[in-house]
Structures are given as structure tokens and as C-alpha cells.
Design an enzyme around this catalytic site. Sequence first.
Site, short mmCIF file in Angstrom:
data_model
loop_
_atom_site.label_atom_id
_atom_site.label_comp_id
_atom_site.label_asym_id
_atom_site.label_seq_id
_atom_site.Cartn_x
_atom_site.Cartn_y
_atom_site.Cartn_z
N HIS A 81 -31.13 30.01 -32.18
CA HIS A 81 -32.43 29.79 -32.79
C HIS A 81 -32.35 28.59 -33.72
O HIS A 81 -31.46 28.52 -34.58
CB HIS A 81 -32.83 31.04 -33.61
CG HIS A 81 -34.13 30.87 -34.35
ND1 HIS A 81 -34.25 31.09 -35.70
CD2 HIS A 81 -35.36 30.50 -33.92
CE1 HIS A 81 -35.51 30.89 -36.07
NE2 HIS A 81 -36.20 30.53 -35.01
N SER A 82 -33.26 27.63 -33.53
CA SER A 82 -33.38 26.51 -34.45
C SER A 82 -32.06 25.75 -34.57
O SER A 82 -31.54 25.25 -33.57
CB SER A 82 -33.86 27.05 -35.81
OG SER A 82 -34.34 26.01 -36.62
N TYR A 83 -31.45 25.71 -35.77
CA TYR A 83 -30.11 25.12 -35.93
C TYR A 83 -29.10 25.74 -34.97
O TYR A 83 -28.13 25.08 -34.54
CB TYR A 83 -29.65 25.30 -37.38
CG TYR A 83 -28.16 25.24 -37.59
CD1 TYR A 83 -27.47 24.03 -37.47
CD2 TYR A 83 -27.44 26.39 -37.91
CE1 TYR A 83 -26.09 23.99 -37.68
CE2 TYR A 83 -26.07 26.34 -38.11
CZ TYR A 83 -25.39 25.14 -37.99
OH TYR A 83 -24.04 25.10 -38.19
N HIS A 127 -42.21 29.76 -36.10
CA HIS A 127 -40.84 29.36 -35.74
C HIS A 127 -39.91 30.57 -35.53
O HIS A 127 -38.99 30.50 -34.72
CB HIS A 127 -40.31 28.46 -36.86
CG HIS A 127 -38.95 27.89 -36.61
ND1 HIS A 127 -38.62 27.21 -35.45
CD2 HIS A 127 -37.83 27.89 -37.37
CE1 HIS A 127 -37.35 26.83 -35.52
NE2 HIS A 127 -36.85 27.23 -36.67
N GLY A 132 -29.20 26.10 -32.02
CA GLY A 132 -29.09 25.30 -30.80
C GLY A 132 -27.89 24.35 -30.85
O GLY A 132 -27.26 24.06 -29.82
#
Lengths: 236, 236, 236
Positions: free
Chosen positions: C76-78, C217, C80
Site C-alpha cells: 500500500h502506498s509506500y 487512499h 509499493g
Amino acid sequence: MTTYVLVHGAWGGGWKFARVAEALRKRGHSVFTPTLTGAGERAHLLSGDINLTTHVADVLNVIRYEGLSDLVLLGHSYGGMVITAIADKIPEKIAALVYLDAFVPQDGQSLFDLNIPANTQMFLERAGNNGGLLIPPPPAKAYFGVNDNDAARVDALAAPQPIGTMIEKVTLTGAYRAVKKNIYVHGAVLPRESPFKRFHDAAKQAGWETHALPCGHDIMLDLPDELTEILDRAGR
Amino acid sequence: MTTYVLVHGAWGGGWKFARVAEALRKRGHSVFTPTLTGAGERAHLLSGDINLTTHVADVLNVIRYEGLSDLVLLGHSYGGMVITAIADKIPEKIAALVYLDAFVPQDGQSLFDLNIPANTQMFLERAGNNGGLLIPPPPAKAYFGVNDNDAARVDALAAPQPIGTMIEKVTLTGAYRAVKKNIYVHGAVLPRESPFKRFHDAAKQAGWETHALPCGHDIMLDLPDELTEILDRAGR
Amino acid sequence: MTTYVLVHGAWGGGWKFARVAEALRKRGHSVFTPTLTGAGERAHLLSGDINLTTHVADVLNVIRYEGLSDLVLLGHSYGGMVITAIADKIPEKIAALVYLDAFVPQDGQSLFDLNIPANTQMFLERAGNNGGLLIPPPPAKAYFGVNDNDAARVDALAAPQPIGTMIEKVTLTGAYRAVKKNIYVHGAVLPRESPFKRFHDAAKQAGWETHALPCGHDIMLDLPDELTEILDRAGR
């Protein structure tokens, strides 16, 4: 002119050698009083990760970065562990080893192995009540017999001692035995059984230059002039 | 449906509970197997700074961040130190405490205080030869009686145990005694004198539910089905 | 039965996946939600020393110690950044990569390289006012569009993000391209320009399975059922 490296003991700091360092410098000598990581003015670096290996590196690096040789290397109390390990690594750079009321280890021994068992037990207890990793400083006067003028300052500037410095066993190849001059200076007046008397006696037996001075454990504070005189002669 | 938090012991990791966790989840339960800092898959965080307080925070934070309550809290071996400290802080969130061949401390005791003195001495010796701060893992089969199928994996995944986890004394107010259900599960077949037998016997004496299983110290590996059954019933 | 490893983003924690993990387990799957060092319930380990490499080790070690393979790896988010680095090291163990509103790096890129320059600049400013090493969490609702029911909890459980995780550039050999299934799930409703839209669009262009969901998000909090469905199918 002689080069001196003076290594303090547990709960100490380079500042304890200020009087002796000044006196030696007045006689024309070069003096280094490195403070070990986590102690004295390095107390802001205190952590449970510090061990004997850290402190050996502290002093070895001073010698390397300052480019020192032919030196008189003194260790006070726990500092005896440190200077023996250093002497084992760079015996060719050391003219004399001075054990100032210090532990004198053999290969494979830790300070906890060398101390009186009741002291070791007390340190473990005190660390156990303090997070397990840091040993709070014992009182300067009651435990170490420090003189009345200095005891409060010693207490004020003492940081906890990381337990790894006392558990880690020193590794010695025996190379340190190549150092020609060995001196033992004992503070003979302690308010309890001294763990250092047996090292003094063994040193005497072994033919070292020995001194038993009428003072407590912090000889550099109690009798700085006498110690300066001994060190000055050691460098000749 | 019951919520379980399973806390591993020294040189262990959450992975040791994989079989039991899977079996409990199949029965509809919610299971957390946090790995303590420096152990198992957290071995890359290993440092001499880790103590019992670190590990208590590890598990308390899982309970807080996951919002858990009414839980069955199990501690294996050293994990008994951890779960007792946690139960003392949040007794209202704990339905049952399960000591899995675990140390059961009183206020002011460390694992070193509770272990058989010869074991404590051996751990100090081994740490002393390893930098002073980290205790290398004893062999799974020879020391802990782990079964033949799992012993090699236990050895392969074991990280050194930070010494502060065993020296730090636990602080207990006594609030943990409010937990109503206490269970002791003993692995009765050890290739040496078991430090846990006396905790099992004391638990029995105190009227706890007790089990003495015919296996080694790593009960979750040796007899996962039996342990699952005990835990399932503990949650009812 | 599929094995899932779900990696949270900056200022997050494994706890954010609780709903999705429970739903997947009810469907018979095995789910791991490791919390990265310094985040969530590992916030007591927060330090400026933590970088992307630390977090990659966190998750790689879970996979190794739990003996996982054939897994669906989600970031998720970072996260990745983390899962791409992991896929590059162990592509043979990964059946599918799921980027959940996540950064998709190329070799040599950091999160700061990939984010919208104004965001990167703001994070540097905020770290600069906070000791230089830790980025305080932005507000969950105003910045990340988290739903009203969860926003307060997200704020309460958010720890500062170590700056090394966003400055360190990822090293990729390209081996991660061997992973056959790639999925991008985008939260299309952000109260500001989304840094993730371009990754979603590029994924679509590249022929990945893509989803643009009508939420903020934190998709696992806003639309857990929809995400569970996508993940369940990803494992088949």
C-alpha cells in the site's frame, strides 16, 4: 618527553585525570585522557550496545589517529581490562603498562570473572533493577573511599556503566607480555574488601614495580602528586 | 470466537506457532503471533540494547494497535516473563493466561534469578565469549528436546538472545493476579533437569489447570494438536 | 487456499489490514500483515537509522521464517517500494503483486523521486522542523481522504516516518518482471492531486488488471469488502 595515555575506570571519565595530566604536562610530557564511550562527557552516547570491544576501540583509535608510540599506557580499575587488550594488539608501541588499582585479566576472563563474586552479584542485581543493561554508579565515598573534597563531584559526573563491558571476556594472544615495564599502583585504604589487593600482591610476586598508597580507589584524585611522580619516573 | 496472543520464548520467533495458529483459525479464532524484537524474522533488528521492557512493549503495542481484548495470552518459556508483565499492566483485557513451559516470575525477579543457577552461569559465560551482550542459542534437540523433524529448523532460525532480556528484573504491582484463569502446560521430557517442573508443580499446588505432556520444551512443535485443544478450551 | 502478505504504507501499520485479513481468513486463506520497523505497534523501535532496506528486510524475513511461497504480495502506498524490492529478490515465490494505491518504482528511484515534487518538498520541510530524520504524519482525512469512521484512529496510531525510507533509492535488477500477475488498485477520490493516478494509468496502459475505486487512499479501510474480493480473485 614521554607520551602518556591514561584510561579511566567504570563510572569514570577522562576528567578524573585533570590534575595528573596538568602536572605531567608541566614537566614537558604529552598526555591523552580519552573518555570511553558512554562515560563522562561521552554519556550522551550511552547505550546497552557498548561492550569491552567498544572501549578497546576507543583507545586504540586515539593512539592510531594521534600517531602515538613509545607510550606509557595506564588503566584505572576497569581500565586494566582495556589496556591489557590494547597491549596485546600493539605491544611494540608501549614502553610501560601502569595498572592503577586495576584488574589484570588473563585470556578469556571478564571483569565479572575477576571481581569478588559478591560484587559481581550486586552489579547484576543493580542492572536488573535498571533495565538490565546499565549498572548505576556506586557512591564514591562509601564504596570507593574517594576523599571528601572530590566525592560529590565524582558522584555528580558518574554515568551508568554498560553491562557488556563487564560481561565480555577479553581475548589475549599473550603478545602483551612483550611489554617490558609493568607497574602496579594500589590504593590500600578501601571501606570494604578490595578486589585489587590480590592483583597488587601477584604483581609484587612477579617482580613488577609496585606501590601501595595510603588512599582510596581513585588515586589520581586522592594523591595526584604521588601518582605524577610515579608516572614521571615510569617514562624515563 | 476467541482472540489469542501467543508469545514465543528465547531464541524463538512467531513462526514456531504456525501450526497451532492455523489450527485455531480453522476453528474460527483470531490469532496473533508477534515476534519479539531481535528474534526470528526480527533478527535483523538484534542489538545489545534490547531488554525485557522492549519485549513487553512489542506485545503490548500489538494488543493496543490491533484493539484486542478478552484475550487468551500465552507465553512460552521466557515468554512467561513477558506475559506476566503485560497482565500486570492490562489485566482487564485478559481472560486467561497460559504458561507454556514458562517462567512464572514474582515482582523483582529476572529470568536469571528464576533459572537453575548453573544455566544462568552458562548463559553468562556464553555471552561473555560473544561480546558480552548476546547469548548464542543452545542446540534445539540436545538442550530443549525438540523432536527430530523440527530440530534442524529450530536451530537454523534461532538468533542470539539479548542479555538484557534475562538480566532485567520484572516490576509487578500484583494487578496481574486479577486474571481469573491461569493454565500451566509443561513439557515433561527434557534431556536435562527442567527449570520448569517447579513452576508446573507450584501451579498445580495453587489450583491452576495444569498439563504435563509427554514431549520436549517446544510443545507447540512437538504436540500441536494437544496444545490447540487445550487453548480452544481455555477460550470458552 | 492462498497465502497473502499485506504490506502497509508510510505512517501506517499492519493493523490497517485487520478487516481484510479477517475476511480473507474466513475464506480459508493464510494472511500475514507484518508491521514495518518504527511504524504502528513497532513505533517504540522508531529511529532515524531506519531506511527502505530495513523495511525490505522486515518483510523478506517474514517470508523466510514462516516458510512462505506462491504468495500474493500487496503493497500500500509506500509499500509499493517495499514489495517491488522483494519481488526483485525472490520472484519465484510470488504469484501476484498487488499495488494498492502504491508507488511503482524503477531501478534507482526513491519515493521522493516518484512523488509529486510539492509533496516531497513538504515532507522535507516537516522533517526539517522535526530533527531532520522523522516526517510527522499528515492528517488522515484532510490529506489522505480517509473515511469519517476511521480517520481519528488512523491519526491516533500514526507514527512519524523515518526519512531514509523515502530518500533511499531502490536497487532493482529487473528480476521482479518475472512475476506473472500484476494488479493496480487505485483510490480515485483524494482531497488533492493524487500521486498515484499516473501509476494506475501506466498500469492500465501496460495491460495490468486495474481497479479505480470510489474511495480515498486507505482502500483497506474505506472499501474492505471490495478489496477482499479483488484479492480473493487474485489468488486463484
